[in-house]
Design a protein around this motif. Structure first.
Motif, PDB file in Angstrom:
ATOM      1  N   TRP A   1      -6.776   2.252  -4.437  1.00  0.00           N
ATOM      2  CA  TRP A   1      -6.125   1.178  -3.680  1.00  0.00           C
ATOM      3  C   TRP A   1      -7.155   0.136  -3.248  1.00  0.00           C
ATOM      4  O   TRP A   1      -6.922  -1.068  -3.387  1.00  0.00           O
ATOM      5  CB  TRP A   1      -5.375   1.723  -2.458  1.00  0.00           C
ATOM      6  CG  TRP A   1      -4.978   0.611  -1.534  1.00  0.00           C
ATOM      7  CD1 TRP A   1      -5.528   0.280  -0.327  1.00  0.00           C
ATOM      8  CD2 TRP A   1      -3.969  -0.393  -1.786  1.00  0.00           C
ATOM      9  NE1 TRP A   1      -4.930  -0.837   0.196  1.00  0.00           N
ATOM     10  CE2 TRP A   1      -3.969  -1.274  -0.677  1.00  0.00           C
ATOM     11  CE3 TRP A   1      -3.071  -0.621  -2.832  1.00  0.00           C
ATOM     12  CZ2 TRP A   1      -3.105  -2.357  -0.586  1.00  0.00           C
ATOM     13  CZ3 TRP A   1      -2.211  -1.718  -2.749  1.00  0.00           C
ATOM     14  CH2 TRP A   1      -2.229  -2.569  -1.638  1.00  0.00           C
ATOM     15  N   LEU A   2      -8.298   0.590  -2.746  1.00  0.00           N
ATOM     16  CA  LEU A   2      -9.340  -0.352  -2.317  1.00  0.00           C
ATOM     17  C   LEU A   2      -9.831  -1.190  -3.496  1.00  0.00           C
ATOM     18  O   LEU A   2     -10.069  -2.392  -3.358  1.00  0.00           O
ATOM     19  CB  LEU A   2     -10.507   0.409  -1.667  1.00  0.00           C
ATOM     20  CG  LEU A   2     -10.189   1.058  -0.311  1.00  0.00           C
ATOM     21  CD1 LEU A   2     -11.348   1.928   0.159  1.00  0.00           C
ATOM     22  CD2 LEU A   2      -9.840   0.011   0.742  1.00  0.00           C
TER      23      LEU A   2
ATOM     24  N   SER B   1       0.896   9.243  -5.753  1.00  0.00           N
ATOM     25  CA  SER B   1       1.120  10.615  -5.289  1.00  0.00           C
ATOM     26  C   SER B   1       2.134  11.321  -6.189  1.00  0.00           C
ATOM     27  O   SER B   1       1.940  12.467  -6.600  1.00  0.00           O
ATOM     28  CB  SER B   1       1.596  10.584  -3.843  1.00  0.00           C
ATOM     29  OG  SER B   1       1.827  11.880  -3.375  1.00  0.00           O
TER      30      SER B   1
ATOM     31  N   GLN C   1      -6.725   6.492  -2.297  1.00  0.00           N
ATOM     32  CA  GLN C   1      -7.388   5.572  -1.379  1.00  0.00           C
ATOM     33  C   GLN C   1      -8.457   4.745  -2.090  1.00  0.00           C
ATOM     34  O   GLN C   1      -8.532   3.519  -1.932  1.00  0.00           O
ATOM     35  CB  GLN C   1      -8.003   6.354  -0.216  1.00  0.00           C
ATOM     36  CG  GLN C   1      -8.786   5.510   0.796  1.00  0.00           C
ATOM     37  CD  GLN C   1      -7.930   4.491   1.537  1.00  0.00           C
ATOM     38  OE1 GLN C   1      -6.699   4.504   1.451  1.00  0.00           O
ATOM     39  NE2 GLN C   1      -8.570   3.573   2.248  1.00  0.00           N
ATOM     40  N   LYS C   2      -9.265   5.414  -2.918  1.00  0.00           N
ATOM     41  CA  LYS C   2     -10.340   4.730  -3.649  1.00  0.00           C
ATOM     42  C   LYS C   2      -9.756   3.679  -4.602  1.00  0.00           C
ATOM     43  O   LYS C   2     -10.227   2.537  -4.663  1.00  0.00           O
ATOM     44  CB  LYS C   2     -11.157   5.754  -4.443  1.00  0.00           C
ATOM     45  CG  LYS C   2     -12.362   5.177  -5.165  1.00  0.00           C
ATOM     46  CD  LYS C   2     -13.091   6.240  -5.976  1.00  0.00           C
ATOM     47  CE  LYS C   2     -12.335   6.553  -7.254  1.00  0.00           C
ATOM     48  NZ  LYS C   2     -13.019   7.530  -8.133  1.00  0.00           N
TER      49      LYS C   2
ATOM     50  N   THR D   1       0.767   4.064  -2.820  1.00  0.00           N
ATOM     51  CA  THR D   1       0.441   5.448  -2.439  1.00  0.00           C
ATOM     52  C   THR D   1       1.523   6.414  -2.892  1.00  0.00           C
ATOM     53  O   THR D   1       1.230   7.479  -3.455  1.00  0.00           O
ATOM     54  CB  THR D   1       0.248   5.541  -0.903  1.00  0.00           C
ATOM     55  OG1 THR D   1      -0.814   4.656  -0.531  1.00  0.00           O
ATOM     56  CG2 THR D   1      -0.092   6.949  -0.472  1.00  0.00           C
TER      57      THR D   1
ATOM     58  N   GLY E   1      -5.229  12.523  -2.867  1.00  0.00           N
ATOM     59  CA  GLY E   1      -5.288  11.572  -1.760  1.00  0.00           C
ATOM     60  C   GLY E   1      -6.540  10.718  -1.787  1.00  0.00           C
ATOM     61  O   GLY E   1      -6.486   9.500  -1.565  1.00  0.00           O
ATOM     62  N   ASN E   2      -7.684  11.330  -2.067  1.00  0.00           N
ATOM     63  CA  ASN E   2      -8.947  10.587  -2.112  1.00  0.00           C
ATOM     64  C   ASN E   2      -8.947   9.545  -3.221  1.00  0.00           C
ATOM     65  O   ASN E   2      -9.404   8.409  -3.034  1.00  0.00           O
ATOM     66  CB  ASN E   2     -10.136  11.546  -2.329  1.00  0.00           C
ATOM     67  CG  ASN E   2     -10.515  12.264  -1.049  1.00  0.00           C
ATOM     68  OD1 ASN E   2     -10.106  11.866   0.037  1.00  0.00           O
ATOM     69  ND2 ASN E   2     -11.284  13.337  -1.177  1.00  0.00           N
TER      70      ASN E   2
ATOM     71  N   LYS F   1       0.831  -1.209   0.000  1.00  0.00           N
ATOM     72  CA  LYS F   1       0.000   0.000   0.000  1.00  0.00           C
ATOM     73  C   LYS F   1       0.868   1.263   0.000  1.00  0.00           C
ATOM     74  O   LYS F   1       0.549   2.244  -0.678  1.00  0.00           O
ATOM     75  CB  LYS F   1      -0.939   0.005   1.204  1.00  0.00           C
ATOM     76  CG  LYS F   1      -1.915   1.174   1.174  1.00  0.00           C
ATOM     77  CD  LYS F   1      -2.883   1.168   2.337  1.00  0.00           C
ATOM     78  CE  LYS F   1      -3.848   2.340   2.233  1.00  0.00           C
ATOM     79  NZ  LYS F   1      -4.781   2.391   3.386  1.00  0.00           N
ATOM     80  N   GLU F   2       1.964   1.234   0.740  1.00  0.00           N
ATOM     81  CA  GLU F   2       2.872   2.391   0.769  1.00  0.00           C
ATOM     82  C   GLU F   2       3.530   2.612  -0.594  1.00  0.00           C
ATOM     83  O   GLU F   2       3.652   3.753  -1.053  1.00  0.00           O
ATOM     84  CB  GLU F   2       3.928   2.204   1.861  1.00  0.00           C
ATOM     85  CG  GLU F   2       3.364   2.330   3.265  1.00  0.00           C
ATOM     86  CD  GLU F   2       4.335   1.845   4.346  1.00  0.00           C
ATOM     87  OE1 GLU F   2       4.066   2.130   5.527  1.00  0.00           O
ATOM     88  OE2 GLU F   2       5.328   1.173   4.012  1.00  0.00           O
TER      89      GLU F   2
END
Length: 204
Positions: free
Chosen positions: A25-26, A12, A22-23, A8, A18-19, A4-5
């Motif tokens: 990644w899920l 980035s 996250q979306k 991200t 950011g939103n 995940k890191e």
């Protein structure tokens, strides 16, 4: 750094909010964690990223290749033959307009993981080799790999699966090389061929 890191940081760096990170990644986590995924899952992605990190200094477009690793098996159905194309299309569909990424390279790289053949772009050859490194594992790990593949194709009975799998494996042996980079040929070519030959014997 965990998966995940890695994800991200990459998104980035190339311009995702950011939103959206996250979306997405899920979505990625859900796709690769589906109960039908025995091999083409997050462990496979993690293994490829370990390879990527080892050879990232050899790669001219590291962000494109890393993004391609994350998405190359996003869509995976054992009954379909267009998984890579669909995965490539999906990968491009989530990219914002102003993204700092070569979309053509991402599309070509993901599609290249279907046939695993030499590409004029050396970055894509690295990606192909990262994807196939499993073929050169120690026999017990290789055996676990092909048992996982069999589970992914469990909708097919042995009389269909075994000749199909043997044909796909023989295709690797018929090529002059399995791996596309000099480094992987030197380190892994012989071992991969030995493993494949052993599996073919088990299938026949």
């Amino acid at each position: 750094m965990n998966l995940k890191e890695n994800y991200t940081e990459l998104l980035s760096n190339i311009g995702f909010s950011g939103n959206d990170i996250q979306k997405n990644w899920l979505g990625l986590q859900k796709a690769y964690s589906h109960k039908s995924r025995h091999y083409h899952n997050l462990t496979h992605i993690k293994d490829m990223i370990e390879c990527f990190e080892m050879y990232s200094d050899q790669i001219k477009s590291p962000n494109e290749i890393l993004f391609s690793i994350f998405y190359h098996d996003y869509i995976y159905k054992s009954s379909k033959k267009d998984n890579e194309l669909k995965s490539a299309e999906f990968a491009l569909s989530i990219l914002p307009e102003n993204i700092q990424l070569d979309k053509t390279l991402v599309f070509d790289a993901i599609c290249a993981t279907q046939l695993h053949q030499y590409n004029s772009n050396e970055d894509i050859n690295w990606l192909i080799d990262f994807d196939l490194k499993i073929l050169a594992r120690d026999w017990e790990d290789y055996k676990a790999y092909f048992e996982q593949i069999r589970k992914e194709y469990r909708i097919y009975p042995d009389f269909l699966y075994k000749p199909g799998r043997a044909k796909a494996l023989k295709h690797f042996l018929e090529n002059e090389f399995i791996f596309q980079t000099d480094e992987f040929r030197k380190l892994y070519e012989e071992k991969a061929r030995t493993n494949i030959e052993k599996e073919i014997l088990l299938l026949t």
